[in-house]
Design a protein around this motif. Structure first.
Motif: not given
Length: 135
Positions: A57-70
């Motif tokens: 988004g404007p000024g926003v950047l991140f990554f994400a995921s689901d992980n069985h060991d999070a």
């Protein structure tokens, strides 16, 4: 060089990203699912969950995921720096829905309009607005 956070969830990544989009932070621009790319699954229960997502988004950047060991998120927060008190207050209220406010949004001794919360997914957010006066 650019620093971007990577959020790890166990099974709620897609729900969290949809929530952040509804809050007005941006949108998912890339989404891959566990089981879609002929990459072996570490755990069959992860099939169809988010393997990797990019959120922008404007000024926003991140990554994400689901992980069985999070592991539960701790020791880090997204800090959003804004220039409008009204926008700051609205965004803070949206992110706080179903979450826990740890520092109420208010003018702080250092002069910023600032607040901190942990959202319903366990992600910590700090909102800091340097604009003076009510918004």
């Amino acid at each position: 060089m650019q620093l971007a956070n990577y959020l790890f969830f166990t099974t709620q990544c897609e729900e969290a990203l949809a929530f952040y989009a509804r809050c007005g932070l941006g949108q998912v621009t890339t989404l891959m699912r566990h089981g879609d790319l002929a990459i072996p699954l570490a755990d069959e229960t992860m099939r169809g969950k988010v393997m990797h997502a990019r959120f922008e988004g404007p000024g926003v950047l991140f990554f994400a995921s689901d992980n069985h060991d999070a592991e539960p998120m701790r020791g880090s927060a997204h800090m959003l720096i804004l220039a409008d008190r009204g926008i700051t207050a609205r965004l803070f209220a949206r992110l706080a829905e179903g979450g826990r406010i740890t520092t109420p949004l208010a003018t702080q001794p250092w002069g910023s309009y600032y607040g901190k919360l942990t959202d319903r997914f366990g992600v910590q957010w700090m909102l800091d607005c340097t604009e003076g006066g009510p918004g």
